[in-house]
Design an enzyme around this catalytic site. Structure first.
Site, PDB file in Angstrom:
ATOM      1  N   GLU A  64       0.847  -1.138  -0.012  1.00  0.00           N
ATOM      2  CA  GLU A  64       0.006   0.176  -0.045  1.00  0.00           C
ATOM      3  C   GLU A  64       0.898   1.318  -0.008  1.00  0.00           C
ATOM      4  OE1 GLU A  64      -0.593  -2.769   1.739  1.00  0.00           O
ATOM      5  OE2 GLU A  64      -2.533  -3.523   0.986  1.00  0.00           O
ATOM      6  N   HIS A 133     -11.165  -5.810   8.374  1.00  0.00           N
ATOM      7  CA  HIS A 133     -12.270  -5.641   6.820  1.00  0.00           C
ATOM      8  C   HIS A 133     -13.612  -4.765   7.387  1.00  0.00           C
ATOM      9  CE1 HIS A 133      -9.495  -8.985   6.151  1.00  0.00           C
ATOM     10  NE2 HIS A 133      -9.769  -8.781   4.851  1.00  0.00           N
TER      11      HIS A 133
HETATM   12  C1  LIG Z   1      -1.543  -5.038   4.310  1.00  0.00           C
HETATM   13  C2  LIG Z   1      -2.402  -5.782   3.447  1.00  0.00           C
HETATM   14  N1  LIG Z   1      -2.979  -5.681   2.115  1.00  0.00           N
HETATM   15  C3  LIG Z   1      -4.025  -6.143   1.481  1.00  0.00           C
HETATM   16  C4  LIG Z   1      -4.656  -7.368   2.032  1.00  0.00           C
HETATM   17  C5  LIG Z   1      -5.568  -8.264   1.258  1.00  0.00           C
HETATM   18  N2  LIG Z   1      -4.957  -9.510   1.002  1.00  0.00           N
HETATM   19  C6  LIG Z   1      -5.311 -10.499   1.742  1.00  0.00           C
HETATM   20  S1  LIG Z   1      -4.486 -11.850   1.181  1.00  0.00           S
HETATM   21  C7  LIG Z   1      -3.579 -10.909  -0.182  1.00  0.00           C
HETATM   22  C8  LIG Z   1      -2.797 -11.731  -0.949  1.00  0.00           C
HETATM   23  C9  LIG Z   1      -1.584 -12.363  -0.255  1.00  0.00           C
HETATM   24  O1  LIG Z   1      -0.662 -13.129  -1.203  1.00  0.00           O
HETATM   25  P1  LIG Z   1       0.532 -13.855  -0.301  1.00  0.00           P
HETATM   26  O2  LIG Z   1       1.264 -13.121   0.516  1.00  0.00           O
HETATM   27  O3  LIG Z   1       0.959 -14.487  -1.571  1.00  0.00           O
HETATM   28  O4  LIG Z   1      -0.079 -14.829   0.439  1.00  0.00           O
HETATM   29  P2  LIG Z   1      -1.305 -16.079  -0.088  1.00  0.00           P
HETATM   30  O5  LIG Z   1      -2.642 -15.586   0.343  1.00  0.00           O
HETATM   31  O6  LIG Z   1      -0.985 -16.643  -1.490  1.00  0.00           O
HETATM   32  O7  LIG Z   1      -0.847 -17.283   1.003  1.00  0.00           O
HETATM   33  C10 LIG Z   1      -4.239  -9.484   0.064  1.00  0.00           C
HETATM   34  C11 LIG Z   1      -3.831  -8.711  -1.045  1.00  0.00           C
HETATM   35  C12 LIG Z   1      -4.094  -7.616   3.517  1.00  0.00           C
HETATM   36  N3  LIG Z   1      -4.697  -8.866   4.160  1.00  0.00           N
HETATM   37  N4  LIG Z   1      -2.920  -7.030   4.166  1.00  0.00           N
END
Ligand SMILES: Cc1ncc(C[n+]2csc(CCOP(=O)(O)OP(=O)(O)O)c2C)c(N)n1
Ligand SMILES: [Mg+2]
Lengths: 328, 373
Positions: A64, A133
């Site tokens: 972000e 959320h």
């Molecule tokens: C700071 C933040 N930004 C956005 C999100 C929304 N979000 C939740 S999971 C995700 C993707 C995460 O991807 P990754 O780190 O590869 O983990 P995975 O879900 O694949 O295990 C996002 C963008 C969040 N939880 N926290």
């Protein structure tokens, strides 16, 4: 021009507004996490990458601070970035960029540099979600000089306000009440209902004024309906803009009713509602028949979603305050 | 340059034990494993797969707000978790259900978080919970907590005493998407600077919701921390033995004062990001098929069969997995909402006048509604 009205949900109205802005000005860019192929987790940007390409509708890396920081650089280069923060609780990694840079660049440069950046933030509760959320962090941003902060409560306002926010040369924090994404409402595509920063009277009444923003407006209208059945006439105002606040309609209403209840989902302490209560007490003291009352989320973290309905002000809690105001 | 795979792999896709060149230095770390240990790896993976499916079903039936499945990532999680020692401390993100299971967390405590009846689900300070800290939904932020915790372990003198049964290592789990967050880079900086006793366990499941890993990084992710001075290794994350052996080595190195390391486990999220997601919008059927063919559980089952595991063993594990999942379902359906006092309790650790006042207000208000009714 004849009115072209359509019944659509807020998410679709925002999508149409973004499409219109992208089509009108090639400097407008959308950037955020999952806004491309997925169309955003709330589908607000659905189809826009397909239509305008990956250069105009950008799936960013997951950061972000990176999103807002690069949006600032893009704005310096003449672009008009519209950033999507996926959920309210995830805006904070960008807090530094928003409050120390985005908000201050215009004053730092004595007006030489403008920051036409919009930050869209789905916010608020009612959706049974997990932590981060369902928050209402708008006060942090309203507290920061240099930012404009708005929140549409209806599809019509969504369609128009997003375009007005993008057209603004100042940074605009654009809070979208996520529980209102799905209910349909009429959108008049021929003309805007009001200016970006104006408070609107959405129901007229004579006994008590109640004011709120975002998802709260639907609750206020429901409360006014119940009160009407009991013979109490409530005037409902939709703030629409949290910074600056358009006080004239609020003061005019309070002059008429003599009573004001300010309502919000956010925690009450040091909130937008507190600011409005204080200002009305200062400016309309002689019109007031009772103290200005506030109805807010408690001054606690947002609780587990199974008990969120006890945390969020509902029509009953609004009416409880209305009764107290009337009993004065 | 010869085309040698850098990716540590012991088990080929069909389950044959065939360590590649990159795996050689890790071979000694498999030495201590008994047949029973191998079977336990399988049991952990199969049970997780089963309750994870059950939780997706429960969510679909309205019993949970959300469920983030671990389907496809069981080998990366079980191998690394089984490699940790009891005194080690784990900082998960939100998908590490197999790690939770191995460390002794009651699965229903995870359900509580996703059902919206508890904020954190479990008490991370209760020894029964295996030093498994709470899930962290703000992507990447816990990487710094892990590093700070590891600094504390150092300050306490619980590193490099020569006693591997006592010296503590810390492990943080995060995803490919998380590597883009500033917090994760800052964790690398602090960790390298302090030479913390910790392992960063990166599960590269190729997606951050709908965004492919190529958007996060143009270099293989395991190469990135090297620029911070942190040694790294890439492994086949669907090979439970690769996950076990590399984690065993690097946790023991860390606890012995040889500093941090990062393990990049190449794996795949088979299915949705969470129950709110629709992966058909961005993932091709071919991609999915490619990875389904590399299912970690099927691979390890083939390996165990080669070692002589019988149908009876697999039937027994299936039964156990069904039982666990039935128990999770049963207890989930019984989980009522928390008391309203939960809104105000523990916001502060010491008495706070605003909490007392607002709780009293809500109690009186609720009572007045009941009277009115
Ligand atoms: C700071 C933040 N930004 C956005 C999100 C929304 N979000 C939740 S999971 C995700 C993707 C995460 O991807 P990754 O780190 O590869 O983990 P995975 O879900 O694949 O295990 C996002 C963008 C969040 N939880 N926290
Ligand atoms: Mg991922």
């Amino acid at each position: 021009m004849a009115a072209v009205t359509e019944e659509i949900p807020l998410a679709k109205a925002l999508n149409a507004g973004l499409r219109a802005a992208l089509a009108a000005d090639e400097k407008v860019l959308l950037m955020g996490e999952d806004i491309g192929k997925l169309g955003g987790v709330f589908r607000v940007t659905e189809g826009l990458q397909e239509e305008f390409g990956t250069r105009r509708v950008i799936d960013t890396p997951l950061a972000e601070s990176g999103i807002v920081g690069t949006a600032i650089g893009l704005a310096m280069r003449g672009y008009r970035p519209v950033c999507e923060i996926q959920f309210d609780g995830f805006i904070f990694p960008a807090f530094d960029q928003i409050t120390t840079q985005l908000a201050k660049l215009t004053s730092r440069t004595a007006g030489a540099v403008q920051m036409p950046v919009v930050i869209r933030v789905p916010y608020g509760g009612h959706i049974g979600a997990v932590e981060h959320h369902q928050e209402s962090p708008e006060a942090y941003f309203a507290h920061t000089a240099g930012l404009r902060v708005v929140s549409p409560s209806t599809p019509n306002d969504g369609y128009w306000m997003i375009q007005e926010a993008i057209a603004s040369n100042d940074p605009v924090l654009f809070f979208e009440p996520k529980s209102r994404y799905w209910p349909k409402g009429p959108v008049d595509f021929s003309r805007s209902a009001a200016e970006l920063h104006s408070t609107r009277v959405v129901r007229t009444g004579t006994d008590v004024t109640i004011v709120g923003h975002g998802a709260m407006v639907a609750t206020l209208l429901a409360a006014a309906q119940v009160a009407a059945e009991e013979g109490v006439s409530i005037e409902v105002l939709d703030l629409r803009s949290l910074s600056p606040v358009d006080y004239a309609p609020i003061l005019a209403s309070v002059e008429k009713t003599g009573r004001l209840v300010v309502c919000q989902e956010a925690t009450g302490f040091a909130s937008v509602g507190s600011e409005i209560a204080a200002t009305v007490a200062e400016r309309a003291f002689y019109s007031l028949e009772s103290p200005v009352l506030r109805v807010s989320g408690f001054d606690t973290p947002y609780p587990p979603s199974k008990i969120e309905s006890f945390y969020l002000p509902d029509a009953d809690r609004v009416l409880e305050a209305v009764d107290r105001a009337l009993a004065y | 340059m010869a085309d040698v795979s850098p990716t540590v792999q012991f088990l080929s896709i069909d389950g044959t034990f065939a360590p590649n060149e990159a795996a050689e230095e890790y071979l000694p770390f498999l030495d201590g494993l008994s047949d029973e240990d191998h079977r336990q790896f399988y049991r952990d993976m199969a049970i997780t797969r089963r309750f994870d499916e059950e939780c997706t079903n429960l969510q679909r039936q309205g019993q949970m707000g959300l469920w983030p499945p671990s389907h496809g990532q069981e080998a990366a999680q079980v191998g690394s978790a089984r490699a940790s020692r009891p005194q080690d401390v784990i900082f998960p993100s939100y998908r590490e259900h197999a790690v939770a299971l191995v460390r002794g967390i009651d699965v229903v405590d995870i359900v509580k978080v996703m059902r919206g009846v508890s904020m954190g689900g479990w008490d991370p300070t209760d020894p029964a919970n295996g030093n498994f800290r709470n899930y962290c939904l703000v992507i990447g932020s816990h990487a710094l907590h892990a590093t700070g915790y590891a600094m504390g372990v150092q300050f306490d003198g619980l590193v490099a005493t020569g006693n591997v049964e006592r010296d503590i290592a810390v492990m943080a789990y995060f995803g490919d998407g998380a590597t883009s967050q500033g917090d994760v880079s800052e964790a690398f900086v602090f960790s390298a600077s302090n030479q913390t006793p910790q392992v960063f366990f990166l599960q590269n499941n190729h997606w951050a919701i709908s965004v492919p890993v190529t958007t996060q990084s143009r270099t293989p992710l395991y190469l990135r921390p090297r620029g911070f001075g942190i040694p790294t290794v890439q492994i086949d994350g669907n090979d439970v033995l690769a996950s076990y052996a590399t984690t065993r080595k690097h946790l023991d190195d860390a606890r012995s004062g040889r500093g941090p390391a990062l393990i990049e486990a190449l794996t795949y999220r088979i299915g949705a990001h969470t129950t709110s997601d629709d992966p058909t919008r961005y993932q091709t059927p071919e991609q999915l098929a490619h990875w389904v063919a590399r299912d970690p559980i099927i691979r390890f089952a083939a390996y165990l069969r080669g070692l002589g595991a019988s149908d009876a063993f697999f039937d027994e594990v299936q039964q156990e997995a069904d039982d666990v999942s039935a128990d999770v379902r049963h207890r989930t359906l019984e989980l009522g909402p928390p008391a309203l006092s939960a809104i105000f309790e523990n916001v502060y650790s010491e008495p706070h006048p605003v909490m007392a006042e607002q709780q009293a207000w809500l109690d009186a208000y609720e009572a007045s509604l009941k009277e009115g009714a």
